[in-house]
Motif scaffolding. Structure first.
Motif, PDB file in Angstrom:
ATOM      1  N   ALA A   1       0.852  -1.184   0.000  1.00  0.00           N
ATOM      2  CA  ALA A   1       0.000   0.000   0.000  1.00  0.00           C
ATOM      3  C   ALA A   1       0.888   1.235   0.000  1.00  0.00           C
ATOM      4  CB  ALA A   1      -0.882  -0.003   1.238  1.00  0.00           C
TER       5      ALA A   1
ATOM      6  N   ARG B   1       5.949   3.105   0.329  1.00  0.00           N
ATOM      7  CA  ARG B   1       5.429   1.792  -0.095  1.00  0.00           C
ATOM      8  C   ARG B   1       5.519   0.844   1.092  1.00  0.00           C
ATOM      9  NH1 ARG B   1       8.094  -2.435  -2.927  1.00  0.00           N
ATOM     10  NH2 ARG B   1       6.713  -3.574  -4.336  1.00  0.00           N
TER      11      ARG B   1
ATOM     12  N   ILE C   1       1.457  -4.912   3.039  1.00  0.00           N
ATOM     13  CA  ILE C   1       0.216  -5.171   3.774  1.00  0.00           C
ATOM     14  C   ILE C   1       0.442  -6.425   4.609  1.00  0.00           C
ATOM     15  CG2 ILE C   1      -2.252  -5.658   3.561  1.00  0.00           C
ATOM     16  CD1 ILE C   1      -2.131  -4.244   0.823  1.00  0.00           C
TER      17      ILE C   1
ATOM     18  N   ILE D   1      -4.506  -1.197   6.840  1.00  0.00           N
ATOM     19  CA  ILE D   1      -5.687  -0.934   6.008  1.00  0.00           C
ATOM     20  C   ILE D   1      -6.705  -0.101   6.774  1.00  0.00           C
ATOM     21  CG2 ILE D   1      -7.637  -2.043   4.830  1.00  0.00           C
ATOM     22  CD1 ILE D   1      -5.664  -4.386   4.299  1.00  0.00           C
TER      23      ILE D   1
ATOM     24  N   LEU E   1     -10.578  -5.406   1.178  1.00  0.00           N
ATOM     25  CA  LEU E   1      -9.767  -4.909   0.057  1.00  0.00           C
ATOM     26  C   LEU E   1      -9.895  -5.836  -1.155  1.00  0.00           C
ATOM     27  CD1 LEU E   1      -7.783  -2.513  -0.285  1.00  0.00           C
ATOM     28  CD2 LEU E   1      -5.950  -4.093   0.229  1.00  0.00           C
TER      29      LEU E   1
END
Length: 199
Positions: free
Chosen positions: A160, A166, A169, A175, A190
């Motif tokens: 993500a 960067r 996950i 998230i 997601l």
């Protein structure tokens, strides 16, 4: 005797700064314990919610699969052909480097978030993106992923972009912190959003 009494008195006396430090440490420990308890309760509640959502999504995927099988069978029984719905997403992977890339192609690759070789992204398919894909075909390869592919890619290689960084996950906290305001709190949310192309 006097010396012993003075020694006892001095051992009972605690400097003010030490008392302050002890009070501060106690209040910090108390607030930490309260925060830890609240976080534990929130995580427990989140786990239940995530489990319910995962069950709901599994049921939805199963129903979609069964509906397609039924449609195929009905078409076959009626002597017709079943035409599957056009795919909503594609996974695009860059297969060529930067040498001899013209500016328009470079810009399209930048829009697709494919700055270097072997990068891959999910792209929503519409008229504009299909035209762009045709223009950069010599530099990319693309296909239409199924649910299993989407899930495996996100779990194994999902990253993500958070504040320009960067970040892999690795858990649901990443998230929830960044997409919680949209109602996306876990990896399964997601996957569902990507696979179904949003609500």
């Amino acid at each position: 005797f006097f010396w012993l009494e003075a020694l006892v008195m001095s051992s009972k006396h605690v400097p003010e700064r030490v008392v302050k430090k002890q009070k501060t440490a106690a209040s910090i420990a108390e607030s930490d314990a309260a925060a830890r308890t609240a976080l534990k309760a929130k995580r427990r509640q989140n786990r239940r919610e995530i489990y319910k959502r995962a069950q709901k999504y599994a049921k939805e995927y199963h129903q979609m699969q069964r509906a397609e099988i039924t449609a195929r069978r009905q078409a076959k029984e009626g002597g017709n052909f079943y035409l599957a719905a056009e795919p909503k997403i594609a996974i695009v992977t860059r297969i060529k480097g930067i040498l001899g890339v013209d500016p328009k192609t470079r810009k399209i690759l930048k829009l697709f978030r494919l700055p270097q070789l072997h990068n891959a992204t999910f792209v929503r398919l519409n008229d504009a993106t299909i035209k762009m894909l045709r223009l950069v075909e010599p530099y990319v390869t693309y296909g239409y992923p199924n649910l299993k592919t989407v899930r495996e890619l996100i779990y194994k290689r999902g990253f993500a972009k958070v504040n320009g960084q960067r970040i892999p996950i690795t858990n649901n906290d990443v998230i929830e912190r960044n997409l919680g305001r949209f109602g996306i709190i876990c990896v399964e949310d997601l996957i569902h959003e990507i696979y179904t192309c949003g609500p």
